[in-house]
Design an enzyme around this catalytic site. Structure first.
Site, PDB file in Angstrom:
ATOM      1  N   SER A 144      13.967  12.071  10.347  1.00  0.00           N
ATOM      2  CA  SER A 144      15.180  11.492  10.915  1.00  0.00           C
ATOM      3  C   SER A 144      14.961  10.000  11.146  1.00  0.00           C
ATOM      4  CB  SER A 144      15.516  12.173  12.250  1.00  0.00           C
ATOM      5  OG  SER A 144      16.535  11.472  12.944  1.00  0.00           O
ATOM      6  N   TYR A 181      13.130  14.961  20.625  1.00  0.00           N
ATOM      7  CA  TYR A 181      13.583  15.041  19.231  1.00  0.00           C
ATOM      8  C   TYR A 181      12.922  13.956  18.383  1.00  0.00           C
ATOM      9  CZ  TYR A 181      16.748  15.148  15.222  1.00  0.00           C
ATOM     10  OH  TYR A 181      17.275  15.233  13.951  1.00  0.00           O
TER      11      TYR A 181
END
Length: 584
Positions: free
Chosen positions: A456, A469
């Site tokens: 990501s 995350y």
């Protein structure tokens, strides 16, 4: 005139002697003689012992026969150079085939100079009745090579000339072998006694050369003198009517893959198979070579082509056709779009998801070329069983996309140990499990492949609200860099994909720490609306994934904000840290 045969201890496989016009060939056989016969022909400077590892893996299903070619091991060694012409060596092969399998044609597997002499047999008129198939490993047909050189020299494009120069560079030793006396003397006194050490240095393989290595190699030099100049200067290529499989080691120091480019002109039934290995494949990768041989022999005997054989069929290796792609988290979002994108390019797709119904819906969109599977990527045992099941049912995958992941947002101090374990188990260890299990299977298969890990933009974009995350995705990015370095030895590429804001279903399942159920629902709705307004769809990420696999790109920042953040992290890290204190 021939010398007397040299004795070898009568241990191991059954041994017999086959006479061909005064040359006595030491022949070694294993397995049930009523089974299909696979005849193994070694090259220079080896003996039949080159095939020990392969024979061990084939003997349960086949009658495996090996022999020492003339001049090597326990076979007799003609003293005249002319006695090593390929047409005479081909007659040796036929003599052995007639002796060990008189009523049924044999499947020939040959390496290096064994392959060169086997080509002379395969292209002979007798081949159609005596040879069922031919697997050639690192040994071209000399007549085909002569024609190959002529075609490129008479059409001197830069690409053609590069190919010729590359092969000449690989074949540097041939000129040395034409020097009188010295090559044989060097093999007997210097090279032969150190051959095991040289193999370890050159090929990274452990092998104990035959005690006769020095004499064998000195005799084998006559192979080059008897054939090389005449065949290359006056090539007379002949067609092969039997099915031919050419195995091309991608790291061969002596034979370039380009030599196999024109073979369709003479071989109607041709397969080209690539293995990630060096020249001495029978020593370094016997397991992978055994699979390649079995695939081919079984197909020639009537079985359907495996996916690898379909891909290797001359003229059919295009795009992702006949590739097997495994995509985790493929029930929705980026995973679903990726499965559809590869399927649209001709691949067969394993659609995996913890939600089997979602996986089935994606598979139904694709059609018969998709196979839905349930899997929890955070469960190492489940992933291992999943990988083994896929391989048993479909073969080792060519491409694996480790996409499954979960979202998590909120203050670090509100993120519990349980939250950290959950996001780490899925986002990081799920990728670890996929890389480990499928990477091992792909490495064992020996045909390379590609692994895609979905990271990501959060991996390099600090944010006060994405600590868990972002940390998990940063670990995926670092893991990809490390695994890429290791897997390169096996010809397996690794890509890390770093999307930014993409309109997927992940916002509806993201955990927002430090809030109650009502607040959780409200934040999910807000995030979903924001991502939808952004308008960057999963299919655009899927296109980038497919393109990255085609090009072998190591890291891809997908969305514009992901690309901008990557540049910021590289050139303005201080600014990125200050922005992280404000945004979240």
């Amino acid at each position: 005139m021939v010398s007397e045969p040299r004795p070898l201890p009568a241990t191991g496989p059954r041994r017999r002697t086959v006479d061909n016009d005064g040359v006595e060939l030491a022949v070694f056989s294993e397995g049930d003689p009523s089974s299909p016969t696979i005849l193994l022909v070694h090259g220079f400077p080896d003996t039949h012992r080159l095939w020990d590892g392969l024979a061990e893996r084939l003997v349960g299903d086949y009658h495996v026969v090996r022999y020492d070619v003339r001049g090597a091991g326990a076979s007799t060694a003609p003293r005249k150079t002319a006695a090593y012409r390929t047409e005479l060596l081909a007659e040796d092969l036929f003599a052995v085939a007639d002796a060990v399998s008189p009523n049924r044609p044999v499947h020939v597997v040959a390496h290096d100079w064994g392959s060169i002499q086997a080509w002379a047999a395969v292209t002979a008129p007798r081949a159609r009745a005596r040879i069922a198939s031919f697997t050639s490993v690192s040994g071209p047909n000399l007549d085909h090579v002569g024609q190959w050189v002529r075609r490129r020299v008479t059409r001197p494009t830069p690409a053609n000339l590069r190919q010729v120069v590359a092969q000449l560079t690989h074949s540097w030793y041939i000129a040395l072998f034409h020097i009188p006396v010295l090559p044989g003397l060097a093999w007997r006194t210097v090279v032969g006694p150190r051959w095991g050490h040289l193999l370890r240095r050159m090929e990274g393989v452990e092998a104990t050369p035959a005690p006769t290595i020095g004499t064998d190699a000195a005799n084998g030099v006559r192979l080059y003198r008897a054939n090389m100049l005449s065949r290359r200067s006056r090539p007379a290529p002949s067609p092969a009517e039997v099915p031919v499989q050419v195995v091309l080691p991608t790291r061969d120091r002596f034979v370039t893959a380009a030599l196999a480019e024109d073979l369709e002109r003479w071989i109607p039934r041709l397969w080209r198979r690539r293995l990630v290995a060096g020249h001495w494949v029978p020593l370094s990768h016997p397991e992978a070579l055994a699979r390649v041989v079995e695939d081919f022999v079984e197909h020639v005997s009537g079985a359907p082509m495996t996916r690898s054989l379909q891909r290797a069929r001359a003229g059919r290796d295009e795009g992702f056709t006949n590739r097997l792609v495994v995509v985790t988290g493929a029930g929705k979002g980026i995973g679903r779009a990726t499965a559809l994108a590869f399927a649209a390019r001709g691949a067969e797709v394993v659609v995996a998801d913890i939600d089997i119904e979602a996986a089935r819906r994606t598979a139904a969109e694709i059609g018969p070329a998709a196979y839905p599977y349930p899997v929890d990527v955070s469960d190492a045992d489940a992933v291992r069983a999943f990988a083994e099941d896929i391989t048993d049912q479909h073969g080792a995958p060519d491409i694996v996309v480790n996409n499954a992941g979960i979202g998590m947002a909120g203050p670090f101090l509100a993120t519990t140990a349980q939250d950290w374990r959950r996001v780490t188990d899925v986002n990081l260890l799920g990728v670890v499990n996929g890389c480990r299990e499928f990477g091992a299977l792909m490495a064992e298969a020996g045909e390379g492949g590609h692994i895609v890990n979905i990271s990501s933009a959060a991996a390099y974009t600090p944010s006060r609200s994405l600590s868990a995350y972002a940390a998990s995705k940063a670990a995926v990015l670092a893991l990809s860099d490390c695994v890429r370095a290791e897997f390169a030895d096996h010809g397996i590429g690794v890509t890390a994909i770093c999307p930014g804001v993409v309109a997927t279903d992940i916002t509806n399942t993201t955990t927002f720490t430090g809030t109650d159920d009502l607040g959780q629902q409200r934040k999910r709705q807000q995030a979903t609306k924001a991502y939808a307004r952004r308008g960057f769809t999963p299919d655009r990420v899927a296109e980038e994934i497919a393109r990255a696999v085609e090009r072998g790109t190591p890291v891809v920042a997908v969305t514009p904000e992901a690309k901008l953040a990557r540049a910021g992290a590289r050139f303005f890290p201080g600014l990125m840290r200050r922005v992280a204190r404000v945004l979240g």
